[in-house]
Design a protein around this motif. Structure first.
Motif, mmCIF file in Angstrom:
data_model
loop_
_atom_site.group_PDB
_atom_site.id
_atom_site.type_symbol
_atom_site.label_atom_id
_atom_site.label_comp_id
_atom_site.label_asym_id
_atom_site.label_seq_id
_atom_site.Cartn_x
_atom_site.Cartn_y
_atom_site.Cartn_z
ATOM 1 N N PHE A 283 -8.289 -19.304 -7.569
ATOM 2 C CA PHE A 283 -9.004 -18.709 -6.436
ATOM 3 C C PHE A 283 -10.466 -18.498 -6.822
ATOM 4 O O PHE A 283 -10.806 -18.408 -7.992
ATOM 5 C CB PHE A 283 -8.368 -17.374 -6.040
ATOM 6 N N TRP B 43 -4.642 -14.486 0.804
ATOM 7 C CA TRP B 43 -5.650 -14.842 -0.215
ATOM 8 C C TRP B 43 -6.003 -13.634 -1.079
ATOM 9 O O TRP B 43 -6.182 -13.774 -2.296
ATOM 10 C CB TRP B 43 -6.915 -15.374 0.459
ATOM 11 N N GLN B 44 -6.126 -12.477 -0.446
ATOM 12 C CA GLN B 44 -6.531 -11.295 -1.211
ATOM 13 C C GLN B 44 -5.563 -10.997 -2.352
ATOM 14 O O GLN B 44 -5.936 -10.361 -3.336
ATOM 15 C CB GLN B 44 -6.650 -10.077 -0.274
ATOM 16 N N ALA B 45 -4.317 -11.442 -2.197
ATOM 17 C CA ALA B 45 -3.317 -11.235 -3.248
ATOM 18 C C ALA B 45 -3.068 -12.510 -4.049
ATOM 19 O O ALA B 45 -2.095 -12.596 -4.803
ATOM 20 C CB ALA B 45 -2.009 -10.742 -2.620
ATOM 21 N N GLY B 46 -3.926 -13.519 -3.870
ATOM 22 C CA GLY B 46 -3.739 -14.762 -4.610
ATOM 23 C C GLY B 46 -2.610 -15.625 -4.071
ATOM 24 O O GLY B 46 -2.061 -16.458 -4.789
ATOM 25 N N LEU B 47 -2.270 -15.448 -2.789
ATOM 26 C CA LEU B 47 -1.183 -16.219 -2.180
ATOM 27 C C LEU B 47 -1.754 -17.162 -1.115
ATOM 28 O O LEU B 47 -2.874 -16.980 -0.649
ATOM 29 C CB LEU B 47 -0.154 -15.276 -1.540
ATOM 30 N N ASP B 48 -0.949 -18.139 -0.700
ATOM 31 C CA ASP B 48 -1.389 -19.097 0.328
ATOM 32 C C ASP B 48 -0.170 -19.882 0.790
ATOM 33 O O ASP B 48 0.941 -19.667 0.298
ATOM 34 C CB ASP B 48 -2.457 -20.038 -0.259
ATOM 35 N N LEU C 288 -7.225 -13.471 -10.511
ATOM 36 C CA LEU C 288 -6.022 -12.980 -9.840
ATOM 37 C C LEU C 288 -4.838 -13.427 -10.687
ATOM 38 O O LEU C 288 -4.352 -14.544 -10.548
ATOM 39 C CB LEU C 288 -5.915 -13.577 -8.439
ATOM 40 N N ARG D 218 -4.908 -16.499 6.862
ATOM 41 C CA ARG D 218 -4.646 -16.567 5.420
ATOM 42 C C ARG D 218 -5.274 -15.428 4.634
ATOM 43 O O ARG D 218 -4.893 -15.177 3.497
ATOM 44 C CB ARG D 218 -5.180 -17.888 4.852
#
Lengths: 604, 604
Positions: free
Chosen positions: A531, B455-460, A524, B451
């Motif tokens: 990740f 997470w799918q976009a590399g965020l948290d 990503l 989350r």
């Protein structure tokens, strides 16, 4: 002394002699592992209960056996209710039961070789006066106890291990140095086997020899194992940095660490280690077995071995499913004959070393018994038009497999309720398979994704979603699981984990869909931190007759179609022509027509 | 001795005098709560760090402060790096740091009134020699220490409490009897306030008086509290089943339990209680504070109170958001003035007793500081066209509120990256709000649902998703949270929990969307066991300019539209006409046109 009633009486007499008012009998042996040799089946000998998880508590006037959701039915069937109460071990934990039923201040005995310090602490926290025994009182009355196993330990070669034992010992040594620890007790035989690149056969299904090791911060290692297991070739393979000693030499060896800091796993190691070390004047540092994480994170050779082993295993499994597609409707086979046929197909594969656990081959109502183990008495025909659940796996020199499929055995259309439930199980399976999550995430955080589609319909399953899997080692390997009780250990790249949601309707049928996953770094580019994602290792079709596409969303359909295409492409070439043709047909994209196609899904 | 350098020097001298090679300084006071009166701000006095979570460790040659992700930036800003190293408390826990840096065998001191047994065990497990001190060495050198607070304790009447204190004491007594416990130490002042139906004001934001209680298995209760807080009316309200004693009478009172079984919370109670009881010959039974669960599960009167309080709070919040819709684009207000305006609007509401925590009013880059607290120095104008985050709440006699909204302050279109991130936060919020899950599920199992879209976009986000909320008590209330570190305590009907996923881009902006939820039984007639669901209590619009409907699926759009319709219907009538018209407009269904409507979503 043969009846279970007589055994319980004899144990109570022995406890009175020892001045104990109670005693706990875990299922575990002195390695706290999953499998226990006949010589250590104390719980089964005492109570009759043979499940793989449980604990008995004996008081002067009452006694109880505790087990988990998998074995509640089996416990009731195997124990005498006039002697033994049966309890669910998480709903009613033994320490609380003991605190409620033991006389105040009662001395409760335990064998410190058979329980970890962490589990023991739960009893002390309940205000119980726990007393270690030097010798297990059951051993004193178990007169016809079998001998301990003694099977040769053999080298696990570099082409499969991927790393030399010297390299592994150096890594563990540097972990100890970083933690300011002078040594660590390696009490899990799977860790010992990983660390020293050896394998063995003291237990069924688990290909390691039983033994302990001590490793010091300079890498020097001592192996405590019956010398009869270690032939000249294996001794040479271990090398001269590994000293070999009799198990009886362990206590004196621990005494050498007076004044030193020794790491002991409070969950995985018998309390005897920490107690003996403290008595010897050592400082016990509580920390997980240092081999656990390096062992769980497979190296590139082990990862490739896992892919190779899964491809060979898939050829056997797909041949089996093709065979079952005809045997099922014919009603010509039984739970035992089907499991035997699958085993025989696997045995033809290169590198096959045996099954990785006793296959769960349960049709109809037997499928609802989560850890069903078919016996000649329980064996029954696989009849047309029922749900047949087969959970099985193999040990290959290059990897360990574990797969569950649920198959509709007939040509009639399955009941809609069953299709809907199986589809919800599949939705959970896909939710796990497609997850992307940050490094640092632990299994308990992910378990719910496998359940949500079931929860929405008021359904659930009483077992974990995932366990770790070894590399030609235990099929159930720590430290990571996906379950509500999982320890907060983060998932890491290289781990192999199962993905096995299910649904069970007692007395009718069971559904479980299991593949193994390999944890991989997720790419990503925008992410501010690393990740992870899963690669599915297992290659075998899901029975599309049990899938209702109207309950799947477009991304789920896309995942399933792509997975099936991959199965056909990778496994097909390894199959005989008729099986290959069959595989081609059953892995075709989900149907579009007959009112259950994508049109409904996509809202067009 | 005024400089932090001098204080550290003085502490080291004091430690040397006591024969200690190290000392730990938690942020907590002797109630281990979130807020600490000035008289107990030892960590801030010693280090300068004022965050609400942290711990300092002092060794002869180095010293460190540890805190969590919320306060990493604040820690760096407030402490002198030549004196104090700064560390992330979960990434690098203090016991490991101490084990790595303290000389072998060093005596590490701690004040047993300021740390729980469970936290203390982590130090012992690391092999550290921990030594309790009778008197805190900081108190010896802190010459200008403020006096402890002494604010009147007042009755919390039945119309708000919903249950008499006698009834609560009887419930706790029966819990103790069931656990074969003779008594329990109630060391959390919020539990004491719940148990005895009293409230107070010793701390800001948390409306309870500081004090301890002991309750015996027959229901008799002793309250240890400065008698100056207890006027005649409150003493009469407590009744003659509750004895009142000076705090100094506590140690002698504990000594009375020799030979008895006393329940102490190993996580929530100071280690001093268990240590003192054991020294007195009592059997300490580790168990959670027995008030925690009954307090967390609001009774019907408290549930109705929460709904009523949230409706009044919503009127204030919606008036504020309407005001902000004009103040934002005008650039006429600051972080402080906006927070003050919201407070003033709330203060007009019946039953308002104050804020439930210091409002987090952060615009632009300040929004990325997760627990930002605006000061006159940091205060800055809210400029047009930026993301403004306001997290605030109030204490009402009938309930406690806590809400976060993120508002786009201008008339320009927000950047697409911000909209996408905010929409992913909203997807997480909706995922939690719509969950259905079986009884027995704990918060760590649910956290991930908030989350996944990030997470799918590399965020948290580096904070929990949810905390419990009291009933005119602490806005942060145990025992349930939704977070990766959550204890395995099951959610239960009647609990009030926050739902607050977020996303933070350091130096630029922060997004958080928070409502409070009430756990309710789910009506699933087919379910084989009880299931739970959430009712959203908080009523205020989400800023639709920050929502990209193309990223929402149809069920998410339906949830948002229904929620907004409910906000308009329930809150609108309580607003002035212009605010009501505004609310009608901003709660309209999501737009269908301009290429971002439902057509794209629904795939037509």
């Amino acid at each position: 002394m043969s009846s279970v009633a007589g055994r319980l009486l004899a144990l109570r007499a022995e406890l009175q002699r020892l001045g104990l008012q109670g005693f706990i009998v875990p299922r575990a042996d002195e390695y706290l592992g999953e499998y226990v040799p006949p010589s250590a089946e104390r719980l089964a000998w005492l109570t009759g209960f043979t499940g793989s998880a449980g604990l008995a508590v004996v008081l002067p006037d009452r006694a109880a056996v505790f087990t988990d959701g998998r074995y509640v039915l089996q416990l009731a069937a195997q124990t005498d209710p006039t002697l033994w109460e049966g309890h669910h071990i998480t709903d009613e934990p033994p320490p609380g039961w003991l605190a409620a039923h033991a006389p105040a201040g009662a001395a409760i005995g335990y064998d410190p070789r058979l329980i970890g310090e962490e589990a023991l602490a739960r009893y002390a926290e309940a205000g119980l006066a726990m007393r270690p025994v030097d010798d297990n009182p059951i051993d004193a009355i178990w007169t016809d106890r079998p001998a301990a196993p003694c099977t040769p330990a053999v080298p696990h070669r570099l082409e499969h291990a991927g790393r030399s034992a010297a390299d592994k010992r150096a890594e563990i040594a540097s972990l100890l140095q970083a933690g300011k620890q002078d040594a660590a007790a390696i009490t899990d035989p799977a860790s010992v086997a990983w660390l020293l690149n050896i394998r063995g056969g003291d237990l069924p299904y688990a290909p390691f020899p039983l033994g302990y090791a001590l490793i010091e911060a300079d890498g020097r290692t001592e192996l405590f194992m019956d010398p009869a297991k270690l032939g000249a070739e294996t001794r040479a393979w271990l090398g001269n940095q590994v000293a070999v000693a009799e198990p009886a030499a362990l206590a004196p060896a621990l005494a050498r660490f007076a004044g030193k800091r020794v790491r002991v796993d409070p969950a995985g190691s018998p309390a005897w280690f920490a107690q003996t070390l403290r008595r010897s004047g050592a400082v016990v540092v509580a920390g997980p077995d240092p081999c656990l994480l390096p062992k769980a994170c497979k190296n590139p050779v082990e990862q490739q071995g896992a892919r190779d082993a899964h491809l060979r295993d898939a050829a056997a499994v797909c041949r089996f499913l093709h065979w079952l597609a005809f045997a099922g409707p014919a009603g010509s086979e039984t739970e035992m004959s089907a499991a035997a046929h699958l085993r025989a197909l696997r045995a033809e594969m290169p590198g096959f070393r045996g099954e990785s656990f006793p296959a769960i081959s349960g049709t109809g109502e037997h499928g609802a018994i989560i850890h069903y183990r078919v016996t000649p008495e329980s064996n029954r025909p696989i009849r047309p038009n029922e749900a047949y659940l087969i959970d099985s796996g193999a040990q290959y020199l290059d990897g360990t497999t574990d797969i569950t499929r649920t198959i509709w055995t007939g040509r009639s259309r399955p009941p809609q309720a069953l299709r809907e439930q199986a589809t919800r199980v599949l939705k959970g399976h896909i939710a796990i398979a497609t997850l992307v999550f940050p490094q640092g995430t632990s299994g308990v955080q992910l378990d719910g994704f496998a359940r949500r589609a079931l929860w929405q319909a008021g359904l659930d399953y009483d077992h974990g979603t995932s366990h770790g899997v070894g590399s030609y080692l235990s099929v159930h390997e720590g430290p990571v699981t996906l379950s509500r009780h999982a320890r907060p250990v983060p998932l890491a790249a290289g781990m192999i984990l199962s993905n096995e949601p299910g649904y069970y309707l007692p007395g009718q049928y069971g559904i479980r869909l299991e593949n193994l996953l390999l944890v991989q770094p997720a790419e990503l580019p925008e992410a501010a931190k690393p990740f992870l994602r899963f690669d599915t290792l297992t290659l075998a079709p899901f029975d599309r007759r049990l899938i209702d596409p109207r309950l799947l969303d477009p991304t789920e359909i896309a995942w399933l179609d792509a997975y099936h295409a991959r199965v056909a492409e990778q496994v097909g070439p390894a199959l005989p022509t008729d099986a290959c043709d069959w595989l081609e047909a059953v892995t075709a994209p989900l149907p579009l027509s007959a009112g259950e196609g994508r049109r409904v899904q996509r809202g067009g």
